[in-house]
Motif scaffolding. Structure first.
Motif, mmCIF file in Angstrom:
data_model
loop_
_atom_site.group_PDB
_atom_site.id
_atom_site.type_symbol
_atom_site.label_atom_id
_atom_site.label_comp_id
_atom_site.label_asym_id
_atom_site.label_seq_id
_atom_site.Cartn_x
_atom_site.Cartn_y
_atom_site.Cartn_z
ATOM 1 N N VAL A 1 -2.721 2.236 -14.525
ATOM 2 C CA VAL A 1 -2.631 2.354 -13.062
ATOM 3 C C VAL A 1 -3.990 2.676 -12.455
ATOM 4 N N PHE A 2 -4.705 3.647 -13.023
ATOM 5 C CA PHE A 2 -5.991 4.070 -12.466
ATOM 6 C C PHE A 2 -7.122 3.091 -12.791
ATOM 7 N N GLY A 3 -6.915 2.249 -13.811
ATOM 8 C CA GLY A 3 -7.986 1.367 -14.270
ATOM 9 C C GLY A 3 -8.155 0.098 -13.476
ATOM 10 N N THR B 1 -1.289 -2.058 -4.962
ATOM 11 C CA THR B 1 -0.286 -1.004 -4.793
ATOM 12 C C THR B 1 -0.819 0.392 -5.089
ATOM 13 N N TRP B 2 -1.971 0.490 -5.761
ATOM 14 C CA TRP B 2 -2.592 1.797 -5.985
ATOM 15 C C TRP B 2 -3.952 1.798 -5.319
ATOM 16 N N ARG B 3 -4.063 2.535 -4.220
ATOM 17 C CA ARG B 3 -5.315 2.604 -3.469
ATOM 18 C C ARG B 3 -6.023 3.937 -3.677
ATOM 19 N N HIS C 1 0.815 -1.212 0.000
ATOM 20 C CA HIS C 1 0.000 0.000 0.000
ATOM 21 C C HIS C 1 0.851 1.265 0.000
ATOM 22 N N MET C 2 2.115 1.165 0.463
ATOM 23 C CA MET C 2 2.986 2.337 0.518
ATOM 24 C C MET C 2 3.494 2.739 -0.859
ATOM 25 N N PHE D 1 -9.528 6.701 -0.829
ATOM 26 C CA PHE D 1 -9.628 7.808 -1.771
ATOM 27 C C PHE D 1 -9.776 9.133 -1.014
ATOM 28 N N ASP D 2 -9.268 9.133 0.226
ATOM 29 C CA ASP D 2 -9.338 10.348 1.041
ATOM 30 C C ASP D 2 -8.366 11.354 0.450
#
Length: 483
Positions: free
Chosen positions: A226-228, A234-236, A101-102, A481-482
């Motif tokens: 990445v966004f899809g 790894t991309w939250r 997650h980092m 998504f904060d």
């Protein structure tokens, strides 16, 4: 069974075990290196293709483009790729340690740091003409550089996004998509260059527009990937955490930036010196052709730099010092073997290479006279980048920066001035100076890697990761998504 038979069977089993380990490690290396090579060769190929089209427009256009690309773009690119290599170190070690997650947070921090850096340095391209005048370049080249340099500003911002995402993906062994996107962008670039320059007759503006459009096509593809949802672990999403703990990232980025910049600026200074020689237009054109051939091959070696960085950082994150040492040996052996093959090819075709970039006989003759020198530079490229990648994977960029400073600026450049100007070997002298710095750097980095205590580096990597570790959003009771 006697003792001799037991020893022979044990040795055979040991050999089989070694072959298996080499095979497994080689597959892992190529899984990282091949997409990176494909990506870097095609990305740099866009620069080379643009130079080729400009070279057939005119010698002034070729020399002007070479001046901007070799001095101003290398100046900016060196800073950005150096700053971005902090992402490479942190994401690689985080992936090895299981702190998935980092990685998205490190990526966002790199966008912030690199984006601000690119904005601060953008005026370099806006004021290209007065800067080149100040550096003492020919008036014709300095004036011609003004309009061309403005085309590089949007390309610089594409570097910020593209380089960091590439490092983010390669750390988690997902960089094949980067290779295919880069290949597609290269094909588009060649097609657009031919249409804009040869069909529409847009000249320099057409060639530069094609390069910018192709570069941003690749960036859009990476962002969609990445966004899809193809990097769910790894991309939250965007997070406020990206704005915290920026200072340690800036410090590591600066160390990385200095390491890479000292290397890339070394070549830029030598190009600048070529502009002061007799018949500067021919000298610049010939020297830049050799540098771009060398640079294109260097992209292959950078693939192994990436593999070295990822393998070293992953294994340090896992706490496995023995695996680090075995990976280093395998990567060095593979890269050196490929370097020998490319050296042979360069020696065989040394008299024909220049005609890909220019039809001018004087330029071709000068390039041919340099061919033996850059053939050996290509051989050195197979070792030196891997050693730098090992240091980057361990987060030891600051040490390499000192090595680069001493080898390039205390040995290489003075040697180039001495042999090029005082001994009057002209461009040959500059290339001899270039090689002397690279040889010394390779020897020192080789000794450094051999002497490094990798158990100690495992401990340091663990301390760094734990110091910057944040809880995953679900554990911290926070929306990913904060923003």
């Amino acid at each position: 069974m006697d003792d001799k038979e037991v020893e022979e069977r044990f040795a055979a089993k040991k050999d089989d075990d070694l072959k298996t380990r080499v095979w497994i490690e080689s597959k892992t290396i190529w899984r990282i290196a091949f997409p990176s090579i494909l990506s870097r060769v095609t990305s740099f190929g866009m620069v080379v293709v643009t130079q080729s089209f400009l070279g057939h427009i005119g010698e002034v256009e070729l020399a002007t483009y070479a001046l901007i690309q070799s001095i101003l773009v290398r100046f900016m690119y060196g800073i950005l790729i150096g700053m971005s290599s902090a992402t490479e170190t942190l994401c690689g070690q985080a992936f090895g340690a299981g702190h998935h997650h980092m990685m998205g947070i490190y990526l966002q921090r790199s966008w912030i740091v690199d984006g601000i850096t690119a904005t601060i340095l953008a005026p370099v391209f806006i004021f290209a003409t007065p800067i080149l005048r100040l550096l003492g370049q020919e008036e014709e080249l300095a004036v011609a550089a003004g309009p061309i340099s403005l085309w590089f500003i949007p390309m610089i911002y594409s570097f910020v996004v593209s380089m960091t995402i590439s490092m983010f993906l390669q750390a988690q062994l997902k960089n094949l998509i980067v290779g295919w996107l880069s290949m597609a962008a290269f094909v588009v670039h060649v097609s657009l260059s031919w249409i804009f320059v040869n069909k529409f007759k847009w000249g320099v503006n057409g060639a530069m527009a094609a390069m910018n459009m192709s570069g941003w096509i690749m960036v859009v593809g990476q962002l969609v990937y990445v966004f899809g949802g193809w990097c769910p672990n790894t991309w939250r999403g965007f997070s406020r955490a990206a704005f915290f703990d920026l200072l340690p990232v800036v410090k590591l980025s600066i160390s990385s930036g200095v390491m890479i910049c000292l290397e890339l600026w070394y070549y830029s200074i030598l190009v600048l010196m070529a502009g002061y020689m007799k018949n500067a237009t021919i000298a610049l054109a010939a020297f830049s052709i050799c540098l771009n051939i060398n640079g294109w091959e260097f992209m292959v070696c950078l693939g192994f730099l990436v593999a070295a960085c990822v393998r070293v950082s992953n294994e340090l994150g896992r706490g496995n010092a023995k695996a680090v040492k075995f990976a280093i040996k395998t990567i060095l052996g593979t890269s050196t073997s490929i370097g020998i093959v490319l050296w042979i090819l360069c020696m065989v075709f040394r008299n024909q290479i220049s005609y890909l970039f220019s039809s001018d006989e004087e330029v071709a003759e000068t390039v041919s006279s340099l061919s033996i020198f850059f053939a050996f530079a290509i051989l050195l490229n197979s070792v030196q980048p891997v050693l730098s990648g090992i240091a980057t994977g361990a987060g030891l960029q600051s040490i390499v920066a000192y090595v680069n400073l001493g080898c390039y600026y205390i040995i290489g450049i003075p040697m180039g001035i001495l042999v090029g100007y005082i001994a009057d070997l002209q461009v040959k002298g500059l290339w001899i100076g270039l090689m002397s710095g690279v040889v010394m750097q390779s020897l020192i980095l080789g000794w450094f890697v051999w002497k490094t205590d990798w158990d100690e580096q495992v401990r340091k990597a663990s301390e760094r990761l734990n110091r910057w570790l944040l809880k995953p959003p679900e554990e911290a009771n926070e929306s990913p998504f904060d923003a």
